[in-house]
Scaffold this motif. Sequence first.
Motif: not given
Length: 210
Positions: A185-189, A167-172, A194-198, A201-206
């Motif tokens: 459900m989701f977190h950012v790795e 998701k690039g820079r906008s992930a968080a 790219d130092q600035e990108a995230g 990542v998640g698991r489950g039903k949306v």
Amino acid sequence: MIEQEKEARDYIQEKGGAPALRSLSVLSERLKDENQRQNLVANGSLDHIWIRHFADSAQLLDHVPRETRGPWLDLGSGAGFPGLVLAILRPDIEFVLIESRRLRVEWLERMSSELGLENCRIKGCRLEQVTTVEAGVISARAFAPLAKLLLLSARFSTDDTRWVLPKGRSAAHEVQELPGRESKMFHVEQSLTDQEAGIVVGRGKVREKA
Ligand SMILES: C[S@@+](CC[C@H](N)C(=O)[O-])C[C@H]1O[C@@H](n2cnc3c(N)ncnc32)[C@H](O)[C@@H]1O
């Protein structure tokens, strides 16, 4: 961080060995050619193709347990990122690359056939027209804003579905903006390329409706 093309090649070699390096070298040559006919990727990225596209795609495997089963849906595959790279690296998983633009679909079909990717199917239509299946994994790079991406793809998810969304820079920020249940459900790795990108990542039903 992966900063040099050689580091990116070494990273891929660790994941897929010599066969993966060979397949990606072919993909690299074909992509440089095809990019003169259709605008698949930014021209400037072609000089750093192993970092910007190959390792950037391959790193998603670090966030999916080895034993995960398919089908792995890649939404809006475009030039084949991350879908084609991942199908090369994980021949044991069934990949479905979904792409609506005709020229891109033809490109994906040609490359999948030339590279002998028997585990890779191309769906040449809009995601909205794809028959619902239970996805083991869903990936999507530069496909849509996160909230829209989740709404469009919720029907493919189960309690076990893994999500890996560069998701690039906008992930968080995009995760924070989701409704309460989904944002948990989701977190950012951190991206390795790219130092600035995230990577979201998640698991489950949306849920299918907000
Ligand atoms: C910005 S490109 C990204 C391509 C590739 N994932 C990458 O990162 O290089 C987005 C792709 O999604 C495709 N796309 C957009 N909306 C779609 C939809 N509803 N169904 C299928 N493909 C779609 C577009 O045709 C385009 O090829």
